[in-house]
Design a protein around this motif. Sequence first.
Motif, short mmCIF file in Angstrom:
data_model
loop_
_atom_site.label_atom_id
_atom_site.label_comp_id
_atom_site.label_asym_id
_atom_site.label_seq_id
_atom_site.Cartn_x
_atom_site.Cartn_y
_atom_site.Cartn_z
N GLY A 127 6.50 -12.38 -4.47
CA GLY A 127 5.76 -11.51 -3.92
C GLY A 127 6.27 -10.09 -3.68
N VAL A 128 5.41 -9.24 -3.09
CA VAL A 128 5.86 -8.04 -2.42
C VAL A 128 7.06 -8.01 -1.52
CG1 VAL A 128 5.30 -5.56 -2.06
CG2 VAL A 128 3.94 -7.04 -3.62
N TYR A 129 8.13 -7.31 -1.71
CA TYR A 129 9.00 -7.06 -0.76
C TYR A 129 9.72 -5.87 -0.60
CZ TYR A 129 9.55 -12.30 -0.69
OH TYR A 129 9.13 -13.66 -0.37
N ILE A 130 10.51 -5.43 0.42
CA ILE A 130 10.92 -4.14 0.37
C ILE A 130 12.54 -4.46 0.18
CG2 ILE A 130 11.96 -1.87 1.85
CD1 ILE A 130 9.07 -2.63 3.30
N ILE A 131 13.00 -3.55 -0.97
CA ILE A 131 14.57 -3.52 -1.02
C ILE A 131 15.00 -2.00 -0.68
CG2 ILE A 131 14.41 -5.27 -2.82
CD1 ILE A 131 14.77 -3.19 -4.90
N VAL A 135 12.16 0.60 -0.76
CA VAL A 135 10.79 0.57 -1.78
C VAL A 135 10.28 -0.70 -2.21
CG1 VAL A 135 12.72 0.48 -3.80
CG2 VAL A 135 10.35 1.25 -4.22
N GLN A 136 8.92 -0.83 -2.36
CA GLN A 136 8.19 -2.06 -2.56
C GLN A 136 8.53 -2.27 -3.76
OE1 GLN A 136 4.10 -1.76 -1.22
NE2 GLN A 136 4.80 -2.53 0.72
N VAL A 137 8.96 -3.87 -4.21
CA VAL A 137 8.81 -4.53 -5.27
C VAL A 137 8.36 -5.52 -5.38
CG1 VAL A 137 11.15 -3.24 -6.08
CG2 VAL A 137 11.23 -5.28 -5.02
N TYR A 138 7.89 -6.21 -6.78
CA TYR A 138 7.50 -7.61 -6.79
C TYR A 138 8.56 -8.49 -6.79
CZ TYR A 138 4.93 -11.59 -7.98
OH TYR A 138 4.39 -13.20 -7.99
N CYS A 139 8.94 -9.44 -6.10
CA CYS A 139 10.15 -10.16 -6.30
C CYS A 139 9.74 -11.59 -7.05
CB CYS A 139 10.78 -10.58 -4.95
SG CYS A 139 11.80 -9.16 -4.49
N VAL A 192 11.48 -7.20 -10.20
CA VAL A 192 10.56 -6.86 -11.29
C VAL A 192 10.46 -5.49 -11.28
CG1 VAL A 192 8.17 -7.05 -12.04
CG2 VAL A 192 9.26 -9.00 -11.07
N PHE A 193 10.69 -4.63 -12.41
CA PHE A 193 10.56 -3.25 -12.46
C PHE A 193 9.61 -2.95 -13.32
CE2 PHE A 193 13.96 -3.66 -15.72
CZ PHE A 193 13.56 -2.95 -16.93
N GLN A 194 8.97 -3.65 -14.07
CA GLN A 194 7.57 -3.34 -14.84
C GLN A 194 6.80 -4.64 -14.79
OE1 GLN A 194 7.47 -1.51 -18.75
NE2 GLN A 194 6.22 -3.39 -19.48
N ARG A 195 5.52 -4.51 -14.48
CA ARG A 195 4.62 -5.50 -14.30
C ARG A 195 3.12 -5.18 -14.73
NH1 ARG A 195 2.09 -8.51 -9.31
NH2 ARG A 195 1.88 -10.59 -9.71
N PHE A 211 5.08 4.47 -10.56
CA PHE A 211 4.08 4.41 -10.31
C PHE A 211 3.19 3.05 -10.28
CE2 PHE A 211 4.91 4.60 -14.89
CZ PHE A 211 4.09 3.78 -15.51
N GLY A 212 1.98 2.98 -9.79
CA GLY A 212 1.18 1.82 -9.55
C GLY A 212 1.71 1.17 -8.28
N ASN A 213 1.12 -0.31 -8.20
CA ASN A 213 1.36 -0.80 -6.97
C ASN A 213 2.21 -2.05 -7.11
OD1 ASN A 213 0.64 -2.82 -4.72
ND2 ASN A 213 -0.79 -1.05 -3.98
N ALA A 214 3.02 -2.27 -6.35
CA ALA A 214 4.02 -3.69 -6.69
C ALA A 214 3.29 -5.08 -6.40
CB ALA A 214 5.07 -3.68 -5.66
N ALA A 215 1.98 -4.90 -5.98
CA ALA A 215 1.29 -6.23 -5.53
C ALA A 215 0.15 -6.25 -6.85
CB ALA A 215 0.34 -6.09 -4.50
#
Length: 179
Positions: free
Chosen positions: A40-44, A53-57, A68-71, A90-94
């Motif tokens: 899911g989305v976490y802050i790193i 920064v929000q990322v998808y883990c 995940v750096f590209q989804r 750009f975009g949204n980590a979710a």
Amino acid sequence: MTLLLLSVLLLVPLWTSCSGAFLPSDCSDIHDLDQSRPSGVYIIYPIGATSGVQVYCDMESQGGGWTVFQRRLDGSVNFYRTWNDYKTGFGNAAGEYWLGLENVLQLSVKKRYELLVDMEDFSGNQAFTRYSTFYIESESYGYRLHVSGFSDGGAGDSLTFHNGQKFSTFDKDQDSLIS
């Protein structure tokens, strides 16, 4: 596979080190702290306390802890973007997103990373490619790509050909390949 439902680029460090207050620099730090955490989305914090920064883990694929750096999921976000968009993200980590070259750079200068390219088509068929080494150089070097140690999980090797090439966009073509 001709149609892609999911194209994910993921990073996991080859080693980790945590000390002091818990400010995870990547998803492996979160995974190492609690392996039961779901994807899911976490802050790193790639460059410290002010860099959240929000990322998808991805906490499941091949041992978990992948940043995940590209989804890409459904084509809802246009990836035909400018240099500045790719630099900053750009975009949204979710959903669909690109983390940004500067964030990927900050991750790759702190630790040694592997790269996993995970794909699934509309029929649910899955394939992956893995590289045992991944990093990019700074913007002054064109965010030059470095990958090695290819392992095929059915997706083939599409990045070794680009090894040593600078990052390019339609408004800043820097690679040595003929367009």
